[in-house]
Design a protein around this motif. Structure first.
Motif, PDB file in Angstrom:
ATOM      1  N   LYS A   1       0.717  -1.314  -0.333  1.00  0.00           N
ATOM      2  CA  LYS A   1       0.155  -0.072   0.128  1.00  0.00           C
ATOM      3  C   LYS A   1       1.222   0.967  -0.035  1.00  0.00           C
ATOM      4  CE  LYS A   1      -3.889   1.682   3.199  1.00  0.00           C
ATOM      5  NZ  LYS A   1      -4.569   2.467   4.318  1.00  0.00           N
TER       6      LYS A   1
ATOM      7  N   LYS B   1      -7.448   6.921  -5.960  1.00  0.00           N
ATOM      8  CA  LYS B   1      -7.646   7.673  -4.644  1.00  0.00           C
ATOM      9  C   LYS B   1      -6.607   8.730  -4.535  1.00  0.00           C
ATOM     10  CE  LYS B   1      -7.724   2.530  -2.479  1.00  0.00           C
ATOM     11  NZ  LYS B   1      -6.857   2.084  -1.743  1.00  0.00           N
ATOM     12  N   VAL B   2      -7.029   9.823  -4.552  1.00  0.00           N
ATOM     13  CA  VAL B   2      -6.627  11.154  -4.500  1.00  0.00           C
ATOM     14  C   VAL B   2      -7.119  12.173  -3.270  1.00  0.00           C
ATOM     15  CG1 VAL B   2      -7.866  11.718  -6.630  1.00  0.00           C
ATOM     16  CG2 VAL B   2      -5.211  12.951  -5.813  1.00  0.00           C
ATOM     17  N   GLU B   3      -6.683  12.959  -2.430  1.00  0.00           N
ATOM     18  CA  GLU B   3      -7.057  13.681  -1.478  1.00  0.00           C
ATOM     19  C   GLU B   3      -6.482  15.209  -1.039  1.00  0.00           C
ATOM     20  OE1 GLU B   3      -8.359  13.622   3.156  1.00  0.00           O
ATOM     21  OE2 GLU B   3      -7.368  11.173   1.981  1.00  0.00           O
TER      22      GLU B   3
ATOM     23  N   LEU C   1       1.252   5.804  -0.360  1.00  0.00           N
ATOM     24  CA  LEU C   1       1.046   6.840   0.013  1.00  0.00           C
ATOM     25  C   LEU C   1       2.742   8.081  -0.958  1.00  0.00           C
ATOM     26  CD1 LEU C   1      -0.960   9.196   0.624  1.00  0.00           C
ATOM     27  CD2 LEU C   1       0.802   9.497   3.405  1.00  0.00           C
TER      28      LEU C   1
ATOM     29  N   LYS D   1      -1.964   6.401  -2.721  1.00  0.00           N
ATOM     30  CA  LYS D   1      -2.955   6.982  -2.439  1.00  0.00           C
ATOM     31  C   LYS D   1      -2.261   8.086  -2.858  1.00  0.00           C
ATOM     32  CE  LYS D   1      -5.530   9.141   1.500  1.00  0.00           C
ATOM     33  NZ  LYS D   1      -6.453   9.126   2.718  1.00  0.00           N
TER      34      LYS D   1
ATOM     35  N   ARG E   1      -6.978  13.511 -10.663  1.00  0.00           N
ATOM     36  CA  ARG E   1      -8.426  12.572 -10.575  1.00  0.00           C
ATOM     37  C   ARG E   1      -8.885  12.839 -12.355  1.00  0.00           C
ATOM     38  NH1 ARG E   1     -11.131  16.112  -6.638  1.00  0.00           N
ATOM     39  NH2 ARG E   1     -10.714  13.757  -5.091  1.00  0.00           N
TER      40      ARG E   1
ATOM     41  N   ILE F   1      -1.760  12.348  -2.181  1.00  0.00           N
ATOM     42  CA  ILE F   1      -1.633  14.032  -1.686  1.00  0.00           C
ATOM     43  C   ILE F   1      -0.904  14.726  -1.983  1.00  0.00           C
ATOM     44  CG2 ILE F   1      -2.486  12.707   0.122  1.00  0.00           C
ATOM     45  CD1 ILE F   1       0.417  13.041   1.779  1.00  0.00           C
TER      46      ILE F   1
ATOM     47  N   GLN G   1      -0.497   1.848 -10.136  1.00  0.00           N
ATOM     48  CA  GLN G   1      -2.173   1.890 -10.136  1.00  0.00           C
ATOM     49  C   GLN G   1      -1.677   0.842 -10.960  1.00  0.00           C
ATOM     50  OE1 GLN G   1      -4.477   4.806  -9.442  1.00  0.00           O
ATOM     51  NE2 GLN G   1      -4.787   4.412 -11.244  1.00  0.00           N
TER      52      GLN G   1
ATOM     53  N   ASP H   1      -1.540  -0.539  -4.873  1.00  0.00           N
ATOM     54  CA  ASP H   1      -2.748   0.570  -4.213  1.00  0.00           C
ATOM     55  C   ASP H   1      -2.411   1.272  -3.558  1.00  0.00           C
ATOM     56  OD1 ASP H   1      -4.856   1.729  -2.435  1.00  0.00           O
ATOM     57  OD2 ASP H   1      -4.655  -0.151  -1.076  1.00  0.00           O
TER      58      ASP H   1
ATOM     59  N   SER I   1       1.610   7.787  -9.672  1.00  0.00           N
ATOM     60  CA  SER I   1       0.325   7.010  -8.542  1.00  0.00           C
ATOM     61  C   SER I   1       0.174   6.361 -10.056  1.00  0.00           C
ATOM     62  CB  SER I   1      -0.512   7.923  -8.607  1.00  0.00           C
ATOM     63  OG  SER I   1       0.177   9.014  -7.016  1.00  0.00           O
TER      64      SER I   1
ATOM     65  N   GLU J   1      -3.546   7.639   7.996  1.00  0.00           N
ATOM     66  CA  GLU J   1      -3.304   5.687   7.160  1.00  0.00           C
ATOM     67  C   GLU J   1      -2.367   5.557   7.722  1.00  0.00           C
ATOM     68  OE1 GLU J   1      -5.214   4.940   4.167  1.00  0.00           O
ATOM     69  OE2 GLU J   1      -5.557   6.438   4.031  1.00  0.00           O
TER      70      GLU J   1
END
Length: 231
Positions: A59, A101-103, A61, A82, A95, A84, A75, A80, A71, A112
């Motif tokens: 996983k 998964k993007v924030e 980040l 995420k 996105r 940011i 992917q 997996d 990313s 997390e």
């Protein structure tokens, strides 16, 4: 923050590319940051970034994801991921390009846990100052799963202080030489200046020891840069 970086990424994504970002620091002249470079695929990335992506596992980040190029590659490899960033425009672009998964989030607000944390394109930049490195590393360490790793790159910019005879003109009474004021402009607008840190490997290693992280150099890049693995 005006988010001119995000605005530039959105322009490129939306086929409104007319000019590049202009950057400079308190010790360097203006330079162009070409927008197409921020949308590069794996084969166009420097060897150092390619190596970091190959070492990524579990996983992941992706911190400071920008347009999401790293990313997207991970992917596609089935990881997996995420992503940011603190740039609203960057998050929107990532996105739109397909990052699942993007924030919009600052790394210090992440709770997390992950197997791999990626900080690329001078990942130490977000630490801002030498005095902040241990605090950031301590937080990053808290986000690691057992046997997790942090992959981070930076440069030793001592060479920027050399004169023609190879002598250094670093002011020993001033702040650490890798602490820079970073300026960005786009389409005749100036972003608020920000602090940006380039960290030599020995200083990173020392900071890691202080927070109980092991630090190994994975490889050197082509221009005083390096990739490190912390665990």
């Amino acid at each position: 923050m005006k988010d001119l970086f995000g605005k530039a990424l959105l322009d490129y994504q939306n086929d409104n590319y007319t000019e590049d970002i202009i950057t400079s620091t308190n010790i360097s002249d203006e330079d162009e940051l070409a927008l197409p470079y921020l949308f590069r695929d794996f084969k166009e990335m420097p060897k150092l970034e390619q190596k970091a992506l190959k070492l990524s596992k579990g996983k992941v980040l992706d911190v400071g994801c920008g347009a999401g190029s790293h990313s997207l590659y991970l992917q596609e490899k089935g990881l997996d991921v995420k992503a940011i960033d603190i740039s609203k425009g960057a998050i929107e672009v990532a996105r739109k390009r397909g990052v699942l998964k993007v924030e919009l989030k600052d790394i210090l607000n992440v709770t997390e846990t992950f197997d791999t944390i990626l900080l690329l394109m001078n990942g130490t930049g977000i630490f801002q100052e030498l005095s902040e490195v241990a605090r950031y590393l301590k937080h990053l360490k808290s986000l690691l799963n057992p046997k997790g790793q942090i992959l981070i790159d930076s440069s030793d910019i001592k060479y920027m202080y050399e004169d023609e005879d190879g002598g250094l003109w670093i002011d020993t009474n001033a702040n650490y030489y890798g602490e820079l004021d970073y300026f960005l402009s786009y389409k005749n607008e100036d972003e608020a200046p920000m602090k940006w840190l380039y960290l030599d490997f020995e200083s990173l290693e020392f900071a890691c020891e202080s927070v109980g992280l092991k630090c190994e150099k994975v490889m050197d890049g082509d221009h005083f840069d390096y990739l490190a693995r912390l665990y």
